[in-house]
Design an enzyme around this catalytic site. Structure first.
Site, short mmCIF file in Angstrom:
data_model
loop_
_atom_site.label_atom_id
_atom_site.label_comp_id
_atom_site.label_asym_id
_atom_site.label_seq_id
_atom_site.Cartn_x
_atom_site.Cartn_y
_atom_site.Cartn_z
N SER A 127 -101.38 -15.14 -52.49
CA SER A 127 -101.06 -13.99 -53.32
C SER A 127 -102.28 -13.72 -54.19
CB SER A 127 -99.83 -14.27 -54.18
OG SER A 127 -99.53 -13.18 -55.02
N ARG A 128 -102.23 -12.65 -54.96
CA ARG A 128 -103.33 -12.37 -55.89
C ARG A 128 -103.31 -13.33 -57.07
NH1 ARG A 128 -106.13 -7.75 -54.80
NH2 ARG A 128 -105.16 -6.17 -53.49
N HIS A 149 -104.16 -3.09 -46.51
CA HIS A 149 -104.22 -3.67 -45.17
C HIS A 149 -105.65 -3.80 -44.65
CE1 HIS A 149 -99.78 -2.68 -43.92
NE2 HIS A 149 -99.88 -3.58 -44.89
N LYS A 183 -97.00 -2.56 -40.56
CA LYS A 183 -97.12 -1.12 -40.41
C LYS A 183 -96.90 -0.45 -41.76
CE LYS A 183 -93.32 -1.90 -38.43
NZ LYS A 183 -92.85 -2.81 -39.48
N ASP A 213 -94.67 5.21 -44.75
CA ASP A 213 -93.66 4.16 -44.82
C ASP A 213 -92.57 4.31 -43.77
OD1 ASP A 213 -92.84 1.90 -46.98
OD2 ASP A 213 -94.53 3.08 -47.71
#
Length: 345
Positions: A54-55, A97, A115, A196
């Site tokens: 994670s960040r 992404h 996606k 989305d």
């Protein structure tokens, strides 16, 4: 594209003939990452999740504790460099992404990327070019293409059960958030209905008909400049058409149909992870096609990734990269028609 099976996937001497588990790393800790991880944990004979990134280290540790994952990293780079990780699932918001998947590919890590593949076709082409240059596996996480029901649909259509395909209808709409700061309404996050949700109807149509020759579209835009409600008309030189829609302001039927010169196929609500479909042909009783098991499982796409890795394939025949690029070009064309631009484009 094929390459030799990587050394790290070959059976150990003491377990000759036995395929070892594929070790997954999960990049991001949101809802889709949790769903995918849970499904991987349901494949204990085939897969294990060995690390998450994670960040923030705190976020990664919380996710790791939740799912019993041994490794947790506070940066993407650490996951990409982890020698115990065989493949990385990229589950960040789609605006990230390109950066996340690119980092892993640069490190030689195979990638399954959620996606929509990227924000636009240019970024998608960059990732595909990088993967092909490095000879590293890359696949879009288009679970619809890996669904046994949809795979059967492709077979039925190819067998000529409905003749030549003439029309495709599909929609995906829901009542989304009103908060302009939510990622679905944030241009910097690649917000809007199209990327989305609209990616599903577009991918469904192109699975059967390929890339369209013409694209028309109209949309309701938010004050922030993302699409809230979008209609698309795709056309092919064959005479086939696809009427598609997506929305984050209306709960649509979520259905799909494919009509040919000799019959039609209808999908019930939830066409993008279907439990089955119905084939209608003149002079015959309707035929039902059903598959047992969870229709919303991500295990099918995970299984395809692991099959490819063990076979030494760097691209999946079920979710080919050229098909992913074609879908991204169509999404770009739709955004061009309706006037949606993201920062930096």
């Amino acid at each position: 594209m094929l390459s030799a099976r990587p050394e790290w996937l070959k059976p150990k001497a003491e377990g000759a003939g036995v395929e070892r588990k594929i070790r997954w790393g999960v990049l991001a800790t949101g809802g889709i990452a949790a769903s995918f991880t849970q499904d991987l944990l349901g494949m204990p004979e085939d897969a294990e999740v060995v690390a998450v990134a994670s960040r923030t280290l705190e976020g990664a540790k919380g996710f790791a504790e939740r799912f019993g994952i041994p490794g947790a990293y506070g940066s993407w780079a650490e996951l990409a460099e982890d020698g115990d990780v065989d493949v990385v699932y990229v589950a960040t918001p789609h605006a990230a992404h390109r950066a996340a998947a690119g980092l892993c590919l640069e490190a030689g890590k195979p990638v399954l990327c959620e996606k929509p593949f990227t924000l636009n076709a240019r970024e998608a082409q960059e990732l595909v070019a990088l993967a092909r240059q490095r000879g590293v596996f890359l696949m879009e996480a288009m679970w619809t293409y890996c669904s046994p029901v949809v795979r059967r649909l492709v077979e039925v259509v190819a067998e000529g059960a409905i003749g030549e395909v003439r029309t495709v209808h599909a929609d995906f709409g829901l009542v989304g958030p009103d908060d302009p700061g939510h990622r679905l309404r944030d241009p910097a996050a690649g917000g809007g209905a199209l990327l989305d949700l609209g990616v599903y109807p577009v991918a469904f149509a192109q699975l059967l008909l390929g890339e369209p020759d013409r694209v028309q579209a109209d949309a309701l835009l938010s004050p922030e400049g993302v699409d809230l409600n979008t209609g698309m008309l795709l056309g092919w030189d064959s005479g086939a058409t696809a009427l598609l829609s997506c929305s984050i302001v209306a709960d649509t039927p979520l259905t799909a149909s494919v009509t040919g010169t000799a019959g039609r196929i209808e999908f019930p609500r939830g066409f993008f992870y279907p439990e089955g479909f119905t084939l209608f042909r003149d002079g015959r009783d309707p035929e039902e096609f059903r598959v047992e098991g969870r229709r919303d499982s991500m295990q099918h796409e995970a299984a395809e990734v692991m099959r490819c890795l063990r076979a030494g394939e760097t691209e999946s025949p079920l979710v080919p990269l050229d098909g992913t690029l074609a879908v991204m070009r169509t999404l770009d064309a739709v955004r061009d028609r309706v006037g949606v631009r993201y920062p930096g484009e």
